[in-house]
Design a protein around this motif. Structure first.
Motif, mmCIF file in Angstrom:
data_model
loop_
_atom_site.group_PDB
_atom_site.id
_atom_site.type_symbol
_atom_site.label_atom_id
_atom_site.label_comp_id
_atom_site.label_asym_id
_atom_site.label_seq_id
_atom_site.Cartn_x
_atom_site.Cartn_y
_atom_site.Cartn_z
ATOM 1 N N LEU A 93 1.693 15.135 5.373
ATOM 2 C CA LEU A 93 3.039 14.413 4.727
ATOM 3 C C LEU A 93 3.880 15.736 4.408
ATOM 4 O O LEU A 93 5.342 15.468 4.823
ATOM 5 C CB LEU A 93 2.711 13.801 3.474
ATOM 6 N N LEU A 132 1.637 6.980 11.073
ATOM 7 C CA LEU A 132 2.099 7.135 9.674
ATOM 8 C C LEU A 132 3.322 6.352 9.226
ATOM 9 O O LEU A 132 3.066 5.681 8.102
ATOM 10 C CB LEU A 132 2.521 8.849 9.424
ATOM 11 N N LYS A 143 -2.121 4.921 9.189
ATOM 12 C CA LYS A 143 -2.684 6.074 9.014
ATOM 13 C C LYS A 143 -2.342 6.545 7.587
ATOM 14 O O LYS A 143 -1.096 6.356 7.143
ATOM 15 C CB LYS A 143 -2.540 7.075 9.798
ATOM 16 N N GLU A 144 -3.038 7.092 6.881
ATOM 17 C CA GLU A 144 -2.888 7.665 5.380
ATOM 18 C C GLU A 144 -3.038 9.325 5.664
ATOM 19 O O GLU A 144 -4.003 9.604 5.610
ATOM 20 C CB GLU A 144 -3.618 7.032 4.255
ATOM 21 N N SER A 203 -2.673 13.318 5.217
ATOM 22 C CA SER A 203 -3.141 14.215 4.120
ATOM 23 C C SER A 203 -1.712 14.712 3.617
ATOM 24 O O SER A 203 -0.756 14.552 4.169
ATOM 25 C CB SER A 203 -3.954 15.404 4.735
ATOM 26 N N SER A 204 -2.025 15.479 2.333
ATOM 27 C CA SER A 204 -0.622 16.259 1.514
ATOM 28 C C SER A 204 -0.300 17.143 2.542
ATOM 29 O O SER A 204 0.999 17.211 2.800
ATOM 30 C CB SER A 204 -1.090 16.623 0.576
ATOM 31 N N LEU A 211 0.790 -1.366 0.013
ATOM 32 C CA LEU A 211 0.077 0.053 -0.008
ATOM 33 C C LEU A 211 0.892 1.248 0.214
ATOM 34 O O LEU A 211 2.141 1.237 0.766
ATOM 35 C CB LEU A 211 -0.926 -0.041 1.272
ATOM 36 N N TRP A 212 0.228 2.449 -0.484
ATOM 37 C CA TRP A 212 0.954 3.646 -0.792
ATOM 38 C C TRP A 212 1.383 4.108 0.628
ATOM 39 O O TRP A 212 2.453 4.713 0.907
ATOM 40 C CB TRP A 212 0.540 4.639 -1.615
ATOM 41 N N ARG A 213 0.572 4.093 1.833
ATOM 42 C CA ARG A 213 0.653 4.321 2.877
ATOM 43 C C ARG A 213 1.908 3.748 3.763
ATOM 44 O O ARG A 213 2.727 4.128 4.433
ATOM 45 C CB ARG A 213 -0.527 4.462 3.900
ATOM 46 N N ASP A 214 2.246 2.148 3.389
ATOM 47 C CA ASP A 214 3.537 1.594 4.023
ATOM 48 C C ASP A 214 4.463 2.087 3.484
ATOM 49 O O ASP A 214 5.367 2.269 4.272
ATOM 50 C CB ASP A 214 3.017 0.213 3.459
ATOM 51 N N GLY A 266 2.338 2.637 8.802
ATOM 52 C CA GLY A 266 1.263 2.608 7.644
ATOM 53 C C GLY A 266 -0.013 2.409 8.143
ATOM 54 O O GLY A 266 -0.780 1.815 7.449
#
Length: 114
Positions: free
Chosen positions: A71, A59, A64-65, A67-68, A22-25, A62
Motif C-alpha cells: 500500500l 487491490l 486483495k488486501e 500489506s502495508s 470492508l477496509w480493502r474495498d 477490493g
C-alpha cells in the motif's frame, strides 16, 4: 444412515440497514479514484510502485488486501504518503451512514457442568 438436519439460513439484516464496507474495498476505491484523478493507467502506477498490474487491479477492486509495504508503494507511486492514503480511506468511511449494531440472538441456554 443418519439423516442430516436442514441448515437454517442466517437472518438477513433489514433492507434499510447499510452494510458496512470492508477496509480493502475502501482503500481500493481511494487508490482507483486517485489514479483516475491523475489520468494515469494501471500499468503506469504499477510500474512506478514495482508491483504487478493485475495485483494493483485486484487491490483497486477490493479483491486483495495489500500489506502495508504494498500500500505504501502504491501510495508513493501516486505521490501520496501511506498516511495520506489511510486518511483518505478513513474520511470515506466516516462519511458513510452508520449501521445499527447487530443484536445478539441466543438460541438456548448454556449450562455449565457442576
Amino acid at each position: 444412515m443418519i439423516p442430516l438436519r436442514p441448515v437454517k439460513a442466517a437472518p438477513r439484516p433489514p433492507a434499510d440497514e447499510a452494510k458496512e464496507p470492508l477496509w480493502r474495498d475502501v482503500v481500493g476505491d481511494v487508490l482507483r479514484r486517485e489514479r483516475l484523478a491523475q489520468e494515469r493507467t494501471l500499468k503506469d502506477v504499477a510500474d512506478a510502485a514495482r508491483i504487478s498490474m493485475p495485483y494493483l487491479s485486484e487491490l483497486e477492486r477490493g479483491r486483495k488486501e495489500g500489506s502495508s509495504e504494498v500500500l505504501a508503494a502504491a501510495a508513493h507511486a501516486l505521490g501520496l504518503r501511506l498516511s495520506d492514503l489511510l486518511s483518505l480511506a478513513q474520511g470515506q468511511l466516516a462519511g458513510l451512514p452508520r449501521a445499527r449494531p447487530a443484536r445478539a440472538s441466543y438460541q438456548g441456554e448454556v449450562r455449565l457442568a457442576a
